[in-house]
Design a protein around this motif. Sequence first.
Motif, PDB file in Angstrom:
ATOM      1  N   PRO A 194      -3.765  -2.404  -3.769  1.00 26.92           N
ATOM      2  CA  PRO A 194      -4.859  -2.484  -2.796  1.00 26.92           C
ATOM      3  C   PRO A 194      -4.532  -3.444  -1.648  1.00 26.92           C
ATOM      4  O   PRO A 194      -3.618  -4.262  -1.744  1.00 26.92           O
ATOM      5  N   ARG A 195      -5.300  -3.329  -0.582  1.00 31.30           N
ATOM      6  CA  ARG A 195      -5.112  -4.171   0.594  1.00 31.30           C
ATOM      7  C   ARG A 195      -5.191  -5.641   0.191  1.00 31.30           C
ATOM      8  O   ARG A 195      -6.037  -6.041  -0.600  1.00 31.30           O
ATOM      9  N   ASN A 196      -4.311  -6.456   0.701  1.00 29.15           N
ATOM     10  CA  ASN A 196      -4.222  -7.902   0.463  1.00 29.15           C
ATOM     11  C   ASN A 196      -3.727  -8.282  -0.931  1.00 29.15           C
ATOM     12  O   ASN A 196      -3.561  -9.471  -1.208  1.00 29.15           O
ATOM     13  N   ALA A 197      -3.488  -7.333  -1.822  1.00 32.68           N
ATOM     14  CA  ALA A 197      -3.093  -7.677  -3.198  1.00 32.68           C
ATOM     15  C   ALA A 197      -1.747  -8.392  -3.234  1.00 32.68           C
ATOM     16  O   ALA A 197      -1.610  -9.444  -3.869  1.00 32.68           O
ATOM     17  N   LEU A 198      -0.753  -7.842  -2.567  1.00 33.60           N
ATOM     18  CA  LEU A 198       0.564  -8.468  -2.584  1.00 33.60           C
ATOM     19  C   LEU A 198       0.552  -9.818  -1.868  1.00 33.60           C
ATOM     20  O   LEU A 198       1.254 -10.747  -2.270  1.00 33.60           O
ATOM     21  N   LEU A 199      -0.267  -9.944  -0.858  1.00 36.20           N
ATOM     22  CA  LEU A 199      -0.403 -11.219  -0.159  1.00 36.20           C
ATOM     23  C   LEU A 199      -0.930 -12.297  -1.113  1.00 36.20           C
ATOM     24  O   LEU A 199      -0.451 -13.432  -1.108  1.00 36.20           O
ATOM     25  N   TRP A 200      -1.899 -11.934  -1.959  1.00 39.86           N
ATOM     26  CA  TRP A 200      -2.433 -12.891  -2.928  1.00 39.86           C
ATOM     27  C   TRP A 200      -1.421 -13.208  -4.021  1.00 39.86           C
ATOM     28  O   TRP A 200      -1.361 -14.344  -4.505  1.00 39.86           O
ATOM     29  N   VAL A 201      -0.602 -12.241  -4.388  1.00 47.98           N
ATOM     30  CA  VAL A 201       0.463 -12.508  -5.364  1.00 47.98           C
ATOM     31  C   VAL A 201       1.456 -13.508  -4.778  1.00 47.98           C
ATOM     32  O   VAL A 201       1.872 -14.457  -5.452  1.00 47.98           O
ATOM     33  N   VAL A 202       1.828 -13.313  -3.521  1.00 46.64           N
ATOM     34  CA  VAL A 202       2.752 -14.241  -2.858  1.00 46.64           C
ATOM     35  C   VAL A 202       2.139 -15.634  -2.791  1.00 46.64           C
ATOM     36  O   VAL A 202       2.818 -16.642  -3.045  1.00 46.64           O
ATOM     37  N   ARG A 203       0.867 -15.711  -2.473  1.00 46.86           N
ATOM     38  CA  ARG A 203       0.195 -17.023  -2.426  1.00 46.86           C
ATOM     39  C   ARG A 203       0.212 -17.698  -3.791  1.00 46.86           C
ATOM     40  O   ARG A 203       0.447 -18.912  -3.898  1.00 46.86           O
ATOM     41  N   ALA A 204      -0.049 -16.933  -4.850  1.00 48.08           N
ATOM     42  CA  ALA A 204      -0.044 -17.503  -6.204  1.00 48.08           C
ATOM     43  C   ALA A 204       1.356 -17.981  -6.588  1.00 48.08           C
ATOM     44  O   ALA A 204       1.511 -19.065  -7.176  1.00 48.08           O
ATOM     45  N   VAL A 205       2.377 -17.199  -6.246  1.00 49.89           N
ATOM     46  CA  VAL A 205       3.754 -17.606  -6.539  1.00 49.89           C
ATOM     47  C   VAL A 205       4.096 -18.880  -5.776  1.00 49.89           C
ATOM     48  O   VAL A 205       4.734 -19.796  -6.322  1.00 49.89           O
ATOM     49  N   LEU A 206       3.672 -18.969  -4.523  1.00 51.45           N
ATOM     50  CA  LEU A 206       3.939 -20.181  -3.731  1.00 51.45           C
ATOM     51  C   LEU A 206       3.240 -21.404  -4.322  1.00 51.45           C
ATOM     52  O   LEU A 206       3.835 -22.483  -4.404  1.00 51.45           O
ATOM     53  N   GLU A 266       0.847  -1.189   0.000  1.00 54.17           N
ATOM     54  CA  GLU A 266       0.000   0.000   0.000  1.00 54.17           C
ATOM     55  C   GLU A 266       0.881   1.237   0.000  1.00 54.17           C
ATOM     56  O   GLU A 266       1.972   1.209   0.569  1.00 54.17           O
ATOM     57  N   PRO A 267       0.528   2.306  -0.580  1.00 52.57           N
ATOM     58  CA  PRO A 267      -0.724   2.663  -1.249  1.00 52.57           C
ATOM     59  C   PRO A 267      -0.742   2.322  -2.729  1.00 52.57           C
ATOM     60  O   PRO A 267      -1.733   2.562  -3.406  1.00 52.57           O
ATOM     61  N   ILE A 268       0.349   1.744  -3.253  1.00 50.98           N
ATOM     62  CA  ILE A 268       0.385   1.428  -4.685  1.00 50.98           C
ATOM     63  C   ILE A 268      -0.588   0.297  -5.016  1.00 50.98           C
ATOM     64  O   ILE A 268      -1.317   0.367  -6.002  1.00 50.98           O
TER      65      ILE A 268
END
Length: 166
Positions: free
Chosen positions: A99-111, A95-97
């Motif tokens: 949205p909330r939880n967006a990077l967390l979901w990217v990390v989950r997808a990469v994992l 954040e602020p670039i």
Amino acid sequence: MAQWGVALTLMDNPHSPIPRPNLAPGLTAIQKAKEILMTGVPSPLRTAVGRKAIMAVSGIVLFGFVLGHMFGNLKLYQGPAAINVYAEHLRTMGEPILPRNALLWVVRAVLLAAVGVHRWSAWTTTRQSWAARGGRYEVWTAVQADYAARTMRWGGVLIALFVAFH
């Protein structure tokens, strides 16, 4: 392109001064050269070394996650406030670039992708090893493999079972 035709013809000639490349069974030098010319480079997914390199990179990604997860969970010993701050930090990363939880979901997808690629490369490499052997050995002795190399497949299965249980 004409010079490629001459080079390919010379490579395919057994009496040629140009050394013949090591080829997979059933491929001629011309077929292999055409594959390289059409795709740019041979696909690493087709070779055992390429698949092992892909497995190593995905293993490093997964190991990095395990370390990060472990250090994050150590916040538990600092009290409820520390673990809550850490959990909120995971949700607001980027954040602020983003949205909330967006990077967390990217990390989950990469994992998930790393797990899938790691399992696929392990399975195909194992199958290739079994196929190359042709059958079981009469007497098996470890020539160069140490204990870690001999038990790596079972270690992966145990870690997968732990992750499913966790």
